[in-house]
Design a protein around this motif. Sequence first.
Motif, PDB file in Angstrom:
ATOM      1  N   ASP A  70       0.976  -1.205   0.065  1.00 26.87           N
ATOM      2  CA  ASP A  70       0.026   0.299   0.333  1.00 26.87           C
ATOM      3  C   ASP A  70       0.992   1.189  -0.247  1.00 26.87           C
ATOM      4  O   ASP A  70       0.580   1.800   0.995  1.00 26.87           O
ATOM      5  N   LYS A  71       1.229   1.552  -1.374  1.00 23.36           N
ATOM      6  CA  LYS A  71       2.609   2.762  -1.111  1.00 23.36           C
ATOM      7  C   LYS A  71       1.863   3.592  -0.854  1.00 23.36           C
ATOM      8  O   LYS A  71       3.005   5.069  -0.186  1.00 23.36           O
ATOM      9  N   SER A  72       0.584   4.180  -1.633  1.00 26.06           N
ATOM     10  CA  SER A  72      -0.910   5.230  -1.628  1.00 26.06           C
ATOM     11  C   SER A  72      -0.735   5.900   0.208  1.00 26.06           C
ATOM     12  O   SER A  72      -0.663   6.864   0.716  1.00 26.06           O
ATOM     13  N   ALA A  73      -0.493   4.587   1.074  1.00 26.53           N
ATOM     14  CA  ALA A  73      -0.872   5.391   2.500  1.00 26.53           C
ATOM     15  C   ALA A  73       0.780   5.553   3.557  1.00 26.53           C
ATOM     16  O   ALA A  73       0.931   6.743   4.016  1.00 26.53           O
ATOM     17  N   LEU A  74       1.673   4.697   2.368  1.00 27.29           N
ATOM     18  CA  LEU A  74       3.210   5.376   3.013  1.00 27.29           C
ATOM     19  C   LEU A  74       3.625   7.201   2.434  1.00 27.29           C
ATOM     20  O   LEU A  74       3.849   7.782   3.331  1.00 27.29           O
ATOM     21  N   ILE A  75       2.873   7.328   1.474  1.00 30.90           N
ATOM     22  CA  ILE A  75       2.844   8.450   0.758  1.00 30.90           C
ATOM     23  C   ILE A  75       2.229   9.542   1.803  1.00 30.90           C
ATOM     24  O   ILE A  75       2.282  10.364   2.032  1.00 30.90           O
ATOM     25  N   ASN A  76       0.665   8.920   1.821  1.00 32.53           N
ATOM     26  CA  ASN A  76       0.045  10.072   2.467  1.00 32.53           C
ATOM     27  C   ASN A  76       0.508   9.910   3.993  1.00 32.53           C
ATOM     28  O   ASN A  76       0.451  11.419   4.391  1.00 32.53           O
ATOM     29  N   ASP A  80       1.281  13.459   5.640  1.00 34.05           N
ATOM     30  CA  ASP A  80       1.053  13.329   7.464  1.00 34.05           C
ATOM     31  C   ASP A  80       1.859  13.882   8.231  1.00 34.05           C
ATOM     32  O   ASP A  80       1.587  15.439   9.153  1.00 34.05           O
ATOM     33  N   THR A  81       3.402  13.340   8.203  1.00 32.04           N
ATOM     34  CA  THR A  81       4.144  13.724   8.976  1.00 32.04           C
ATOM     35  C   THR A  81       5.425  14.990   8.556  1.00 32.04           C
ATOM     36  O   THR A  81       6.403  15.236   9.664  1.00 32.04           O
ATOM     37  N   LYS A  82       4.604  15.234   7.437  1.00 27.72           N
ATOM     38  CA  LYS A  82       5.664  16.521   6.592  1.00 27.72           C
ATOM     39  C   LYS A  82       7.206  16.281   6.645  1.00 27.72           C
ATOM     40  O   LYS A  82       7.286  16.755   7.449  1.00 27.72           O
ATOM     41  N   ASP A  83       7.298  14.923   6.453  1.00 25.40           N
ATOM     42  CA  ASP A  83       8.399  14.692   6.418  1.00 25.40           C
ATOM     43  C   ASP A  83       8.410  14.715   4.808  1.00 25.40           C
ATOM     44  O   ASP A  83       8.712  13.457   3.833  1.00 25.40           O
ATOM     45  N   LYS A  84       9.039  15.409   4.432  1.00 23.68           N
ATOM     46  CA  LYS A  84       9.654  15.946   2.446  1.00 23.68           C
ATOM     47  C   LYS A  84      10.736  15.132   2.066  1.00 23.68           C
ATOM     48  O   LYS A  84      10.441  14.806   0.868  1.00 23.68           O
ATOM     49  N   GLU A  85      11.705  14.015   2.682  1.00 26.23           N
ATOM     50  CA  GLU A  85      12.789  12.933   2.778  1.00 26.23           C
ATOM     51  C   GLU A  85      12.193  11.931   2.174  1.00 26.23           C
ATOM     52  O   GLU A  85      12.353  12.030   1.404  1.00 26.23           O
ATOM     53  N   TRP A  86      11.142  11.420   3.187  1.00 26.49           N
ATOM     54  CA  TRP A  86      10.469  10.196   3.071  1.00 26.49           C
ATOM     55  C   TRP A  86       9.394  10.703   1.926  1.00 26.49           C
ATOM     56  O   TRP A  86       9.339   9.514   0.675  1.00 26.49           O
ATOM     57  N   GLU A  89      11.150   9.745  -1.334  1.00 27.45           N
ATOM     58  CA  GLU A  89      12.020   8.847  -1.418  1.00 27.45           C
ATOM     59  C   GLU A  89      10.884   8.231  -1.681  1.00 27.45           C
ATOM     60  O   GLU A  89      11.071   7.493  -3.843  1.00 27.45           O
ATOM     61  N   LEU A  90       9.155   7.504  -1.670  1.00 24.58           N
ATOM     62  CA  LEU A  90       8.749   7.416  -1.823  1.00 24.58           C
ATOM     63  C   LEU A  90       8.290   7.912  -3.450  1.00 24.58           C
ATOM     64  O   LEU A  90       7.465   6.868  -4.173  1.00 24.58           O
ATOM     65  N   THR A  91       7.760   9.082  -3.664  1.00 25.67           N
ATOM     66  CA  THR A  91       7.787   9.160  -5.116  1.00 25.67           C
ATOM     67  C   THR A  91       8.334  10.125  -6.201  1.00 25.67           C
ATOM     68  O   THR A  91       8.634   9.887  -7.801  1.00 25.67           O
ATOM     69  N   LYS A  92       9.581   9.729  -5.805  1.00 21.23           N
ATOM     70  CA  LYS A  92      10.510   9.750  -7.051  1.00 21.23           C
ATOM     71  C   LYS A  92      10.667   8.546  -7.708  1.00 21.23           C
ATOM     72  O   LYS A  92      10.165   7.195  -7.848  1.00 21.23           O
ATOM     73  N   ARG A  93      10.996   8.506  -9.437  1.00 25.70           N
ATOM     74  CA  ARG A  93      10.781   7.798 -10.432  1.00 25.70           C
ATOM     75  C   ARG A  93      12.363   7.801 -10.459  1.00 25.70           C
ATOM     76  O   ARG A  93      12.642   8.850 -10.926  1.00 25.70           O
ATOM     77  N   ASP A  94      12.432   6.449 -11.099  1.00 24.53           N
ATOM     78  CA  ASP A  94      14.134   6.371 -12.050  1.00 24.53           C
ATOM     79  C   ASP A  94      14.055   6.046 -12.736  1.00 24.53           C
ATOM     80  O   ASP A  94      12.949   6.463 -13.895  1.00 24.53           O
ATOM     81  N   LEU A  95      15.060   8.137 -13.359  1.00 29.83           N
ATOM     82  CA  LEU A  95      14.979   7.886 -15.102  1.00 29.83           C
ATOM     83  C   LEU A  95      15.939   7.119 -15.750  1.00 29.83           C
ATOM     84  O   LEU A  95      16.970   6.979 -15.160  1.00 29.83           O
TER      85      LEU A  95
END
Length: 98
Positions: A70-76, A80-86, A89-95
């Motif tokens: 459930d990646k979307s739950a981790l992104i949310n 919620d925790t205002k953890d920009k780095e996390w 990391e969760l939303t980056k796409r390898d180009l």
Amino acid sequence: MYVGEWVNVASGDYKDVGYVSNIGCYSGQIEIIKVARIRDGIIEWSKPKQKSYDAGLLKPIGTLLDQLQDKSALINMSLDTKDKEWFEELTKRDLPEE
């Protein structure tokens, strides 16, 4: 164990799930950020909370996404925790390299 590693710990009839946030130098204590609880195979998400456990009680669970799928739950949760780095990391796409 290493900082950022996903772990669980049995606590009664459920398991707390979180990631390692700090490894203590003394008395074998490891701090985790608890983000969920698993009871009877059902995941109960919770507000992230710091907790300390004896290192011997923690069990690595590999990639949490493999376990919970459930990646979307981790992104949310990162929002919620205002953890920009996390979040990044969760939303980056390898180009692809050119």
